[in-house]
Design an enzyme around this catalytic site. Structure first.
Site, PDB file in Angstrom:
ATOM      1  N   GLU A  46      66.138  63.340  87.971  1.00 21.39           N
ATOM      2  CA  GLU A  46      65.815  64.820  88.265  1.00 21.39           C
ATOM      3  C   GLU A  46      65.077  65.258  86.987  1.00 21.39           C
ATOM      4  O   GLU A  46      65.922  65.258  85.915  1.00 21.39           O
ATOM      5  CB  GLU A  46      67.077  65.634  88.589  1.00 21.39           C
ATOM      6  N   ARG A  81      65.124  75.375  87.650  1.00 24.10           N
ATOM      7  CA  ARG A  81      66.205  76.021  87.847  1.00 24.10           C
ATOM      8  C   ARG A  81      66.033  77.329  87.096  1.00 24.10           C
ATOM      9  O   ARG A  81      65.931  77.310  85.924  1.00 24.10           O
ATOM     10  CB  ARG A  81      67.642  75.327  87.509  1.00 24.10           C
ATOM     11  N   HIS A 142      73.239  77.445  93.864  1.00 27.12           N
ATOM     12  CA  HIS A 142      73.956  77.308  93.059  1.00 27.12           C
ATOM     13  C   HIS A 142      74.815  78.788  92.528  1.00 27.12           C
ATOM     14  O   HIS A 142      74.059  79.748  92.545  1.00 27.12           O
ATOM     15  CB  HIS A 142      73.312  76.975  91.709  1.00 27.12           C
ATOM     16  N   LYS A 168      71.676  71.267  99.289  1.00 26.90           N
ATOM     17  CA  LYS A 168      72.448  71.111  98.277  1.00 26.90           C
ATOM     18  C   LYS A 168      73.201  72.397  97.972  1.00 26.90           C
ATOM     19  O   LYS A 168      72.587  73.387  97.935  1.00 26.90           O
ATOM     20  CB  LYS A 168      71.954  70.588  97.069  1.00 26.90           C
ATOM     21  N   ARG A 211      82.607  64.898  92.604  1.00 28.28           N
ATOM     22  CA  ARG A 211      81.388  63.877  92.182  1.00 28.28           C
ATOM     23  C   ARG A 211      81.676  62.622  92.524  1.00 28.28           C
ATOM     24  O   ARG A 211      80.741  61.565  92.711  1.00 28.28           O
ATOM     25  CB  ARG A 211      81.342  64.193  90.736  1.00 28.28           C
ATOM     26  N   GLN A 234      79.830  66.649  84.717  1.00 36.41           N
ATOM     27  CA  GLN A 234      79.044  65.254  84.920  1.00 36.41           C
ATOM     28  C   GLN A 234      79.751  64.300  83.979  1.00 36.41           C
ATOM     29  O   GLN A 234      80.157  64.210  82.790  1.00 36.41           O
ATOM     30  CB  GLN A 234      77.570  65.435  84.505  1.00 36.41           C
TER      31      GLN A 234
END
Length: 253
Positions: A46, A81, A142, A168, A211, A234
């Site tokens: 990404e 974003r 988001h 998403k 995740r 993450q």
């Protein structure tokens, strides 16, 4: 549920795919990171263009995509974003639509992320243009909170109604109950309503379980870091691959 075929991977089938974000500011840094990703266990990359220092210069955006395409054989997800949705740019909505439309026309990125918050008409137009250009789309949402399970399902169904290739949702939890709400919504959505691959993430350290348990709840893509994270919670790409393999083996039994 329909599988999304992109270059050499099938999203929505088998193990969840690992996407590694590039969040560098300069072309030189982006190229360096791309080479590292090329030899990693990532399935797709990404490019978070909102981190790029020249995000308002389309010719430089085009140059970055050309370099990424030359280096990488894996699919490229283009994401711009906005600050409203936790991104790094205060770009005007008209420029947001213009850049995404132009990137679609270039056909250098296989997938484009389209923010639900950009407005229904804008989402519809970007998705339709991308389809004409044979570019896949993810309609995303988001949020800095976590709604109730039923509302999360409704949001996912709304995104799916725009006819993208994937949907998403990424939420910010304040408690374990928020994480459970997302997982319950994902279970309901994929069991009863999903026509396309769904991606669901609960961010921050509280939400790490979402995740790594992607296969259990039929989430199609998980995001992992190389050197820099694009979102809190993450974990490293190598660690993620190991965990997903362990989970996959357990499900195969």
């Amino acid at each position: 549920m329909k599988v999304c075929d992109v270059r050499n991977i099938r999203i929505g089938e088998g193990m969840p795919k690992i996407c590694v974000p590039i969040v560098d500011e300069t072309l030189e840094q982006i190229i360096e990171t791309a080479w590292k990703i090329k030899f990693s266990v990532a399935d797709l990359v990404e490019w978070r263009a909102d981190f790029f220092e020249d995000v308002n210069d389309f010719e430089k955006i085009k140059d970055v995509l050309k370099h990424l395409r030359d280096i990488l054989e894996m699919p490229i997800l283009f994401t711009l974003r906005t600050a409203t949705d936790g991104g790094k740019t205060d770009i005007d909505i008209k420029d947001y639509v213009k850049i995404n439309s132009e990137v679609s026309s270039l056909q250098m990125a296989e997938i484009i992320d389209v923010e639900l918050s950009s407005g229904s008409e804008n989402v519809k137009n970007i998705v339709e243009l991308a389809r004409k250009n044979d570019v896949k789309t993810i309609v995303s949402n988001h949020r800095k909170d976590t709604p109730a399970t039923e509302e999360i399902v409704d949001i996912l169904k709304t995104m799916q109604d725009f006819n993208p290739d994937m949907a998403k949702i990424a939420l910010t939890p304040k408690s374990n109950k928020d994480v459970i709400a997302l997982l319950s919504a994902m279970d309901d959505m994929t069991e009863n309503f999903a026509k396309i691959p769904i991606i669901a993430i609960s961010m921050t350290n509280i939400g790490v379980i979402t995740r790594v348990s992607q296969e259990m709840f039929n989430s199609s893509i998980t995001f992992a870091s190389l050197d820099k994270c694009s979102a809190p919670g993450q974990i490293g790409v190598d660690e993620m691959k190991t965990i997903l393999r362990i989970m996959n083996k357990a499900f195969d039994k």
